[in-house]
Design an enzyme around this catalytic site. Sequence first.
Site, PDB file in Angstrom:
ATOM      1  CG  ASP A  38      -2.046   1.048   1.058  1.00  0.00           C
ATOM      2  OD1 ASP A  38      -2.286   1.500  -0.019  1.00  0.00           O
ATOM      3  OD2 ASP A  38      -2.608   1.294   2.332  1.00  0.00           O
ATOM      4  CD  GLU A  41       0.408   5.245  -4.483  1.00  0.00           C
ATOM      5  OE1 GLU A  41      -0.086   5.828  -3.390  1.00  0.00           O
ATOM      6  OE2 GLU A  41      -0.065   4.083  -4.405  1.00  0.00           O
ATOM      7  CG  ASP A 118      -8.054   5.119   0.411  1.00  0.00           C
ATOM      8  OD1 ASP A 118      -8.474   3.990   0.441  1.00  0.00           O
ATOM      9  OD2 ASP A 118      -6.941   5.399   1.082  1.00  0.00           O
TER      10      ASP A 118
END
Length: 127
Positions: A38, A41, A118
């Site tokens: 998670d 990026e 999200d």
Amino acid sequence: GDAFYPDFCDPDIRKSWAELFLPSVYQHSRPELWGWNDMNEPSVFNGPEISMPRDNLHRCHGDRFDVEHREVHNVYGFFHHQASIEGQLLRAPDSRPFVLTRSFFAGSQRHGPIWTGDNSARWDHLA
């Protein structure tokens, strides 16, 4: 707080990351191991760019740190995902690895499932 992001563009770092999954290193873990990468990026919330600074340098093709993050931002998460899959295969070669990732690039689907993060089904989340 502060965070450290390994240079996953560097093949040696990806190999070192994969070796962290070995049972001798990842002690007390079960043979069946699933993972979730998670915020890979990468996201950095306390900086001006909400990402790794675009002018950070990566070592991708040799011994020199000569590739700016702006050139590899999207592939960085791909390499993280790849290294995590390789770690699970190094740990259990006859298993089917499972690593959910938030960051992806063309070809990521060959390594495992992707979670889009999200976001919502709204136009402003497509921008």
